[in-house]
Design an enzyme around this catalytic site. Structure first.
Site, PDB file in Angstrom:
ATOM      1  N   CYS A  86      -1.467  -4.925   4.714  1.00 33.90           N
ATOM      2  CA  CYS A  86      -0.196  -5.595   4.786  1.00 33.90           C
ATOM      3  C   CYS A  86       0.824  -4.975   3.574  1.00 33.90           C
ATOM      4  O   CYS A  86       1.163  -3.589   3.737  1.00 33.90           O
ATOM      5  CB  CYS A  86      -0.169  -7.120   4.710  1.00 33.90           C
ATOM      6  N   HIS A 190      -3.602  -8.895   8.585  1.00 37.36           N
ATOM      7  CA  HIS A 190      -4.373  -9.118   7.520  1.00 37.36           C
ATOM      8  C   HIS A 190      -5.810  -9.373   8.230  1.00 37.36           C
ATOM      9  O   HIS A 190      -6.030 -10.540   8.825  1.00 37.36           O
ATOM     10  CB  HIS A 190      -3.686 -10.406   6.935  1.00 37.36           C
ATOM     11  N   GLU A 192      -8.592  -9.986   6.965  1.00 32.64           N
ATOM     12  CA  GLU A 192      -9.609 -10.513   6.165  1.00 32.64           C
ATOM     13  C   GLU A 192      -9.212 -12.158   6.345  1.00 32.64           C
ATOM     14  O   GLU A 192     -10.089 -13.067   6.027  1.00 32.64           O
ATOM     15  CB  GLU A 192      -9.060 -10.541   4.624  1.00 32.64           C
TER      16      GLU A 192
END
Length: 220
Positions: A86, A190, A192
């Site tokens: 990002c 993202h 994660e």
């Protein structure tokens, strides 16, 4: 001995990246020690590095103010893997198209900030990502193999406008959202923020130089 993974912790989802790296390492039978990076002097000890999202102008300012920026460049120049996500993609790009951002110039792309909308426009999309490991396919009820897309979370996400020498790994709505440039993998989303650690596996343990990096880390 374990590998050392650094997560640049000046902003962004530090704990989430740390957890994803640990899962990806375990999937490859590797031990990993996570270090959070808020000052210079830590990056040179790292075998793997993550540059999370956040606010790109703030990240850019802090990594330069704290002396981390040049260490990140040296890390990549040494062939060690970096995952930038990002806002991390924006900071790592060769052209962030924002004079307030002092680019790290690690990925040969230009980017458009907030290309997919503001915070209220956040969404999750199923992405086909080139190079993901064998877990990318699953068997359907009729016994045929089907693709298991990556659940990509887009939050105030940038998009890649122009691609130079980088390789596009994934697109959404006709725009590149994941690329590789040498030891750097960068995503507009993202990875994660999901239990799926395949992007972290791809970035850190499934590169052309992964074996050399792992061997160097384990013998240090």
């Amino acid at each position: 001995m374990s590998l050392t993974a650094g997560v640049v912790a000046v902003q962004g989802n530090v704990a989430e990246h740390a957890a994803a790296i640990e899962r990806a390492a375990a999937a490859h039978g590797e031990d990993v020690t996570i270090r959070e990076i808020r000052e210079s002097g830590i990056v040179p000890d790292c075998d793997l590095l993550a540059l999370p999202g956040g606010e790109s102008t703030t990240i850019s300012r802090l990594v330069h103010d704290e002396g981390i920026a040049e260490e990140i460049r040296d890390h990549v120049a040494a062939g060690k893997p970096l995952l930038a996500t990002c806002a991390g993609l924006i900071v790592a790009s060769s052209d962030p198209r924002d004079d307030r951002i002092d680019s790290l110039d690690l990925i040969d792309v230009s980017v458009e900030r907030n290309a997919f909308g503001r915070q209220k426009d956040s969404f999750e999309a199923p992405l086909s990502v080139d190079g993901l490991d064998g877990g990318r396919e699953e068997e359907s009820e009729d016994g045929t193999e089907t693709e298991r897309p990556f659940p990509a979370v887009f939050i105030r996400a940038p998009a890649i406008d122009e691609v130079g020498d980088a390789t596009v790994l994934a697109e959404w709505d006709g725009r590149p959202v994941a690329v590789r440039d040498g030891p750097v993998v960068a995503t507009a989303f993202h990875p994660e923020l999901t239990d799926d650690d395949r992007i972290h596996r791809l970035a850190f343990f499934e590169t052309e130089d992964a074996d050399a990096v792992i061997e160097a880390g384990e013998t240090r």
